[in-house]
Design an enzyme around this catalytic site. Sequence first.
Site, PDB file in Angstrom:
ATOM      1  N   LYS A 146      44.736  30.069  38.977  1.00 30.49           N
ATOM      2  CA  LYS A 146      43.982  28.913  39.499  1.00 30.49           C
ATOM      3  C   LYS A 146      44.643  28.385  40.768  1.00 30.49           C
ATOM      4  CE  LYS A 146      40.743  28.924  36.447  1.00 30.49           C
ATOM      5  NZ  LYS A 146      39.414  29.427  36.825  1.00 30.49           N
ATOM      6  N   LEU A 169      32.240  41.207  37.958  1.00 30.76           N
ATOM      7  CA  LEU A 169      32.445  40.754  39.342  1.00 30.76           C
ATOM      8  C   LEU A 169      33.526  41.553  40.055  1.00 30.76           C
ATOM      9  CD1 LEU A 169      32.312  36.936  38.596  1.00 30.76           C
ATOM     10  CD2 LEU A 169      30.616  38.191  39.916  1.00 30.76           C
ATOM     11  N   SER A 214      41.402  23.775  37.538  1.00 34.52           N
ATOM     12  CA  SER A 214      41.850  23.220  36.265  1.00 34.52           C
ATOM     13  C   SER A 214      43.024  22.272  36.491  1.00 34.52           C
ATOM     14  CB  SER A 214      42.308  24.389  35.383  1.00 34.52           C
ATOM     15  OG  SER A 214      43.053  23.933  34.284  1.00 34.52           O
ATOM     16  N   TYR A 234      47.671  32.517  33.807  1.00 33.64           N
ATOM     17  CA  TYR A 234      46.339  31.903  33.962  1.00 33.64           C
ATOM     18  C   TYR A 234      46.409  30.755  34.975  1.00 33.64           C
ATOM     19  CZ  TYR A 234      42.445  28.769  33.150  1.00 33.64           C
ATOM     20  OH  TYR A 234      41.377  27.931  33.344  1.00 33.64           O
ATOM     21  N   TYR A 265      39.086  20.634  36.397  1.00 36.79           N
ATOM     22  CA  TYR A 265      38.662  20.048  35.124  1.00 36.79           C
ATOM     23  C   TYR A 265      39.881  19.689  34.290  1.00 36.79           C
ATOM     24  CZ  TYR A 265      34.943  23.524  36.180  1.00 36.79           C
ATOM     25  OH  TYR A 265      34.034  24.348  36.766  1.00 36.79           O
ATOM     26  N   PRO A 278      55.082  25.773  22.708  1.00 37.72           N
ATOM     27  CA  PRO A 278      55.790  26.003  23.980  1.00 37.72           C
ATOM     28  C   PRO A 278      54.829  25.885  25.164  1.00 37.72           C
ATOM     29  CG  PRO A 278      56.302  27.737  22.391  1.00 37.72           C
ATOM     30  CD  PRO A 278      55.206  26.920  21.787  1.00 37.72           C
TER      31      PRO A 278
HETATM   32  P1  NAD Z   1      33.878  30.924  29.292  1.00 39.12           P
HETATM   33  O1  NAD Z   1      34.761  32.043  28.883  1.00 39.12           O
HETATM   34  O2  NAD Z   1      32.955  30.342  28.274  1.00 39.12           O
HETATM   35  O3  NAD Z   1      32.993  31.339  30.556  1.00 39.12           O
HETATM   36  C1  NAD Z   1      33.460  32.239  31.534  1.00 39.12           C
HETATM   37  C2  NAD Z   1      32.401  33.316  31.673  1.00 39.12           C
HETATM   38  O4  NAD Z   1      32.782  34.232  32.680  1.00 39.12           O
HETATM   39  C3  NAD Z   1      32.195  34.107  30.381  1.00 39.12           C
HETATM   40  O5  NAD Z   1      30.821  34.063  30.034  1.00 39.12           O
HETATM   41  C4  NAD Z   1      32.641  35.521  30.738  1.00 39.12           C
HETATM   42  O6  NAD Z   1      31.871  36.494  30.073  1.00 39.12           O
HETATM   43  C5  NAD Z   1      32.458  35.547  32.252  1.00 39.12           C
HETATM   44  N1  NAD Z   1      33.354  36.459  32.978  1.00 39.12           N
HETATM   45  C6  NAD Z   1      34.707  36.494  32.915  1.00 39.12           C
HETATM   46  N2  NAD Z   1      35.171  37.452  33.732  1.00 39.12           N
HETATM   47  C7  NAD Z   1      34.098  38.029  34.324  1.00 39.12           C
HETATM   48  C8  NAD Z   1      33.919  39.077  35.261  1.00 39.12           C
HETATM   49  N3  NAD Z   1      34.954  39.773  35.736  1.00 39.12           N
HETATM   50  N4  NAD Z   1      32.664  39.394  35.642  1.00 39.12           N
HETATM   51  C9  NAD Z   1      31.600  38.724  35.156  1.00 39.12           C
HETATM   52  N5  NAD Z   1      31.706  37.730  34.267  1.00 39.12           N
HETATM   53  C10 NAD Z   1      32.944  37.392  33.848  1.00 39.12           C
HETATM   54  O7  NAD Z   1      34.803  29.772  29.898  1.00 39.12           O
HETATM   55  P2  NAD Z   1      34.448  28.289  30.324  1.00 39.12           P
HETATM   56  O8  NAD Z   1      35.164  27.374  29.403  1.00 39.12           O
HETATM   57  O9  NAD Z   1      32.995  28.140  30.538  1.00 39.12           O
HETATM   58  O10 NAD Z   1      35.209  28.221  31.709  1.00 39.12           O
HETATM   59  C11 NAD Z   1      34.543  28.347  32.948  1.00 39.12           C
HETATM   60  C12 NAD Z   1      35.551  28.224  34.062  1.00 39.12           C
HETATM   61  O11 NAD Z   1      36.199  26.947  33.962  1.00 39.12           O
HETATM   62  C13 NAD Z   1      36.677  29.244  34.029  1.00 39.12           C
HETATM   63  O12 NAD Z   1      36.983  29.587  35.370  1.00 39.12           O
HETATM   64  C14 NAD Z   1      37.833  28.494  33.410  1.00 39.12           C
HETATM   65  O13 NAD Z   1      39.059  29.020  33.818  1.00 39.12           O
HETATM   66  C15 NAD Z   1      37.612  27.108  33.973  1.00 39.12           C
HETATM   67  N6  NAD Z   1      38.196  26.044  33.161  1.00 39.12           N
HETATM   68  C16 NAD Z   1      37.894  25.961  31.839  1.00 39.12           C
HETATM   69  C17 NAD Z   1      38.476  24.964  31.059  1.00 39.12           C
HETATM   70  C18 NAD Z   1      38.206  24.886  29.585  1.00 39.12           C
HETATM   71  O14 NAD Z   1      39.022  24.319  28.864  1.00 39.12           O
HETATM   72  N7  NAD Z   1      37.089  25.403  29.085  1.00 39.12           N
HETATM   73  C19 NAD Z   1      39.329  24.028  31.656  1.00 39.12           C
HETATM   74  C20 NAD Z   1      39.594  24.122  33.027  1.00 39.12           C
HETATM   75  C21 NAD Z   1      39.013  25.147  33.773  1.00 39.12           C
HETATM   76  C1  WQD Z   2      45.001  19.963  23.682  1.00 38.26           C
HETATM   77  C2  WQD Z   2      46.070  19.222  22.883  1.00 38.26           C
HETATM   78  C3  WQD Z   2      47.809  20.661  22.054  1.00 38.26           C
HETATM   79  C4  WQD Z   2      45.261  22.978  19.367  1.00 38.26           C
HETATM   80  C5  WQD Z   2      44.035  23.988  27.942  1.00 38.26           C
HETATM   81  C6  WQD Z   2      44.581  24.803  29.073  1.00 38.26           C
HETATM   82  C7  WQD Z   2      44.263  24.116  30.369  1.00 38.26           C
HETATM   83  C8  WQD Z   2      42.772  23.839  30.464  1.00 38.26           C
HETATM   84  C9  WQD Z   2      42.283  23.069  29.301  1.00 38.26           C
HETATM   85  C10 WQD Z   2      41.739  25.772  31.412  1.00 38.26           C
HETATM   86  C11 WQD Z   2      47.477  19.707  23.195  1.00 38.26           C
HETATM   87  C12 WQD Z   2      47.025  20.068  20.920  1.00 38.26           C
HETATM   88  C13 WQD Z   2      45.712  22.048  20.292  1.00 38.26           C
HETATM   89  C14 WQD Z   2      45.728  22.882  18.025  1.00 38.26           C
HETATM   90  C15 WQD Z   2      47.007  20.941  18.621  1.00 38.26           C
HETATM   91  N1  WQD Z   2      42.027  25.063  30.438  1.00 38.26           N
HETATM   92  N2  WQD Z   2      46.556  21.061  19.930  1.00 38.26           N
HETATM   93  N3  WQD Z   2      46.567  21.854  17.706  1.00 38.26           N
HETATM   94  O1  WQD Z   2      46.496  23.040  26.318  1.00 38.26           O
HETATM   95  O2  WQD Z   2      45.672  20.734  27.010  1.00 38.26           O
HETATM   96  O3  WQD Z   2      44.669  22.732  27.971  1.00 38.26           O
HETATM   97  O4  WQD Z   2      42.630  23.777  28.108  1.00 38.26           O
HETATM   98  O5  WQD Z   2      42.013  25.621  32.550  1.00 38.26           O
HETATM   99  O6  WQD Z   2      44.670  24.963  31.374  1.00 38.26           O
HETATM  100  O7  WQD Z   2      45.986  24.921  28.925  1.00 38.26           O
HETATM  101  O8  WQD Z   2      44.190  22.216  25.651  1.00 38.26           O
HETATM  102  O9  WQD Z   2      42.842  22.118  23.630  1.00 38.26           O
HETATM  103  O10 WQD Z   2      44.738  23.780  23.733  1.00 38.26           O
HETATM  104  O11 WQD Z   2      45.257  21.361  23.574  1.00 38.26           O
HETATM  105  O12 WQD Z   2      47.764  20.036  18.284  1.00 38.26           O
HETATM  106  O13 WQD Z   2      45.382  23.699  17.168  1.00 38.26           O
HETATM  107  O14 WQD Z   2      45.855  19.518  21.499  1.00 38.26           O
HETATM  108  O15 WQD Z   2      49.171  20.709  21.755  1.00 38.26           O
HETATM  109  O16 WQD Z   2      48.312  18.596  23.126  1.00 38.26           O
HETATM  110  P1  WQD Z   2      45.408  22.165  26.713  1.00 38.26           P
HETATM  111  P2  WQD Z   2      44.199  22.456  24.101  1.00 38.26           P
END
Ligand code: NAD
Ligand code: WQD
Length: 338
Positions: free
Chosen positions: A155, A60, A126, A151, A178, A297
């Site tokens: 967002k 992208l 997020s 990261y 989310y 941390p």
């Molecule tokens: P994911 O890594 O499985 O999916 C993201 C996809 O985007 C991947 O398939 C990757 O190949 C693609 N991608 C990344 N950069 C790209 C680029 N420059 N061009 C084209 N494709 C690209 O992650 P996910 O868990 O499905 O997360 C989806 C979205 O949700 C992300 O924006 C993530 O930040 C957000 N999000 C995820 C979580 C979580 O814990 N999974 C929590 C909150 C928010």
């Molecule tokens: C969950 C809990 C850890 C792993 C992350 C991103 C957040 C969002 C969601 C994208 C915490 C504990 C974890 C392990 C553990 N993503 N843990 N042992 O940190 O809440 O959120 O994903 O937007 O931005 O920061 O998720 O699954 O890493 O941790 O004890 O091996 O589990 O300390 O309390 P987190 P997580």
Amino acid sequence: MSKVLVTGGCGYIGSHTIISLIESGYEPISIDNLSNSYEESLERVFQITGKKVKNHRIDLCDAPSLHTVFDQYDDIQGIIHFAALKAVGESVEKPLLYFRNNLNSLLNVMDQANRKGIDHVIFSSSCTVYGQATDLPVTEETEMKEAESPYGRTKQLSEYILKDLSEIWGINALSLRYFNPAGAHPSGLLGEAPRVAALNLVPVITETAAGKRDTCVVFGDDYDTRDGSCIRDYIHVMDLADAHTKALTYLLQNKHSSNYEVFNLGIGQGVTVLESIQAFERVTGQKLKYEIGPRRPGDVVAIYSNYDKAKKHLGWMPRFGIDDIMKSAWQWELNRDF
Ligand code: NAD
Ligand code: WQD
């Protein structure tokens, strides 16, 4: 059928959302460079829904290639922008990579939306935007504190950029915040299948139980919570998928009240790390090898959502809890073959 462009459509949340979109009569098209996914996920979508979804394998950040893809379609009704890099720790090591990838992707997608007159955009935000939240549960009105990582900053910045562009260009945009997505499709055919090892709690639990990791380390049991471990709001990926479909329908039916709106997507229940492990053991009958380690941390002690706004405006309600999450994640762990 309304065509929907899904960036990151081969990824974890994107691929599950594509299933929900198809089941609601939408026609999704994916753009994904496969940096953290495999096109096999769309093959699984086909096995589950009987529908083939095209993936355009481009970055992208490559604006000319993106322009070419958008010119292949004249009837895209909306965009769901999932694509981003999401590893919090890596973003601290490589901040520029995260700022470049996540922000340039958004800018290029919005540029194309504006050029092609695509009026509806949904963005993956997020709960990380809240930083170290102290007033629980967090509502959409809860202030954003300092981001805990580059990261998280991408967002926050993306939300501001989206707000400004949507207001200036008259595009309708939603940021969906989310909480902790987890779990897998109930068929056992699709789940989280990243290229980069997932470090989130649920995959760490299932991989440890499957013998792929030696142990699961609980990051701290001396927090001021009911059992000393951190509290999170785990949301089943199929509930999340359903929320995206409802959010898109909400936009397409012009139910939004302003150009830019924000919704929390969690289930409103805080679960501790130790309770998550107990839920896993209870529903799978597996004994998990885990140990208590030091605090990680940057971890927030406790965070969970108030999702009243999504319930009221999107008509969305979560259907699953931590037990369903663990059951489906374990089934996927046992089946995972890509
Ligand atoms: P994911 O890594 O499985 O999916 C993201 C996809 O985007 C991947 O398939 C990757 O190949 C693609 N991608 C990344 N950069 C790209 C680029 N420059 N061009 C084209 N494709 C690209 O992650 P996910 O868990 O499905 O997360 C989806 C979205 O949700 C992300 O924006 C993530 O930040 C957000 N999000 C995820 C979580 C979580 O814990 N999974 C929590 C909150 C928010
Ligand atoms: C969950 C809990 C850890 C792993 C992350 C991103 C957040 C969002 C969601 C994208 C915490 C504990 C974890 C392990 C553990 N993503 N843990 N042992 O940190 O809440 O959120 O994903 O937007 O931005 O920061 O998720 O699954 O890493 O941790 O004890 O091996 O589990 O300390 O309390 P987190 P997580």
